[in-house]
Write a protein that holds these residues in place. Structure first.
Motif, PDB file in Angstrom:
ATOM      1  N   SER A   1      -5.167  -1.121  -8.018  1.00  0.00           N
ATOM      2  CA  SER A   1      -4.835  -2.048  -7.147  1.00  0.00           C
ATOM      3  C   SER A   1      -6.159  -2.307  -7.483  1.00  0.00           C
ATOM      4  O   SER A   1      -6.649  -3.923  -7.157  1.00  0.00           O
ATOM      5  CB  SER A   1      -3.964  -1.624  -6.225  1.00  0.00           C
ATOM      6  OG  SER A   1      -4.685  -0.688  -5.795  1.00  0.00           O
ATOM      7  N   ARG A   2      -7.184  -1.858  -6.906  1.00  0.00           N
ATOM      8  CA  ARG A   2      -8.428  -1.296  -6.588  1.00  0.00           C
ATOM      9  C   ARG A   2      -9.380  -2.934  -7.582  1.00  0.00           C
ATOM     10  O   ARG A   2      -9.729  -3.815  -7.126  1.00  0.00           O
ATOM     11  CB  ARG A   2      -9.526  -0.418  -6.595  1.00  0.00           C
ATOM     12  CG  ARG A   2      -8.743   0.325  -5.483  1.00  0.00           C
ATOM     13  CD  ARG A   2      -8.542  -0.178  -4.144  1.00  0.00           C
ATOM     14  NE  ARG A   2      -8.328   0.609  -3.067  1.00  0.00           N
ATOM     15  CZ  ARG A   2      -7.081   1.295  -2.918  1.00  0.00           C
ATOM     16  NH1 ARG A   2      -6.612   1.078  -3.199  1.00  0.00           N
ATOM     17  NH2 ARG A   2      -6.975   2.153  -1.683  1.00  0.00           N
TER      18      ARG A   2
ATOM     19  N   SER B   1       0.617  -1.256  -0.458  1.00  0.00           N
ATOM     20  CA  SER B   1      -0.017   0.045   0.080  1.00  0.00           C
ATOM     21  C   SER B   1       0.807   1.356  -0.416  1.00  0.00           C
ATOM     22  O   SER B   1       0.991   2.438  -0.959  1.00  0.00           O
ATOM     23  CB  SER B   1      -0.931   0.081   0.993  1.00  0.00           C
ATOM     24  OG  SER B   1      -1.749  -0.745   1.230  1.00  0.00           O
TER      25      SER B   1
ATOM     26  N   ALA C   1      -3.208   3.347  -7.832  1.00  0.00           N
ATOM     27  CA  ALA C   1      -4.518   2.939  -6.056  1.00  0.00           C
ATOM     28  C   ALA C   1      -5.883   2.163  -7.166  1.00  0.00           C
ATOM     29  O   ALA C   1      -6.488   1.162  -6.450  1.00  0.00           O
ATOM     30  CB  ALA C   1      -5.036   4.251  -5.445  1.00  0.00           C
ATOM     31  N   ALA C   2      -5.914   2.864  -8.239  1.00  0.00           N
ATOM     32  CA  ALA C   2      -7.243   2.496  -9.274  1.00  0.00           C
ATOM     33  C   ALA C   2      -7.347   1.058  -9.321  1.00  0.00           C
ATOM     34  O   ALA C   2      -7.913   0.027  -9.477  1.00  0.00           O
ATOM     35  CB  ALA C   2      -7.823   3.094 -10.577  1.00  0.00           C
TER      36      ALA C   2
ATOM     37  N   ALA D   1      -8.090  -6.315  -6.586  1.00  0.00           N
ATOM     38  CA  ALA D   1      -8.677  -6.888  -5.867  1.00  0.00           C
ATOM     39  C   ALA D   1     -10.099  -7.220  -6.029  1.00  0.00           C
ATOM     40  O   ALA D   1     -10.494  -8.390  -6.185  1.00  0.00           O
ATOM     41  CB  ALA D   1      -8.833  -5.853  -4.824  1.00  0.00           C
ATOM     42  N   ALA D   2     -10.611  -6.062  -6.889  1.00  0.00           N
ATOM     43  CA  ALA D   2     -11.970  -6.844  -7.437  1.00  0.00           C
ATOM     44  C   ALA D   2     -12.442  -7.728  -8.362  1.00  0.00           C
ATOM     45  O   ALA D   2     -13.270  -8.739  -7.847  1.00  0.00           O
ATOM     46  CB  ALA D   2     -12.758  -5.974  -7.718  1.00  0.00           C
TER      47      ALA D   2
END
Length: 109
Positions: free
Chosen positions: A51-52, A24, A48-49, A55-56
């Motif tokens: 990485s999200r 992070s 950051a986007a 994760a999704a």
């Protein structure tokens, strides 16, 4: 219930927390060093986007993978994705140690 396993489980969770905090921090710090000044916040937001999104996708695919191919193969796929990410980062990400921000922005182009 399993007193012999408790130190291993606690150690595993502590190791996970350490690695999660490190990744992070890199998502927020490294783009600031590499992108030019005008694009720095965009670079952090993009990292950051992505990485999200990862994760999704992982959260969506994990139960299907466990059901269809089993946990051993799912863990091997996860290890392969991490190894591929490490290799891509090693060869494409510029080294920024002992560089000022102006020089790292030029190296990132």
């Amino acid at each position: 219930m399993w007193p012999d396993v408790t130190p291993v489980v606690v150690g595993g969770f502590l190791f996970f927390i350490f690695l999660n905090a490190a990744s992070s921090a890199l998502t927020a710090v490294y783009p600031l060093e590499v992108f030019p000044t005008a694009l720095r916040t965009t670079g952090v937001g993009f990292a950051a986007a992505i990485s999200r999104v990862g994760a999704a996708i992982g959260t969506f695919l994990l139960p299907m993978g466990l059901e269809h191919v089993g946990p051993r193969f799912v863990l091997l796929i996860g290890a392969a994705v991490l190894a591929l990410g490490g290799l891509v980062s090693h060869f494409l990400a510029p080294e920024t140690t002992d560089m000022d921000l102006a020089h790292t922005a030029r190296a990132g182009r």
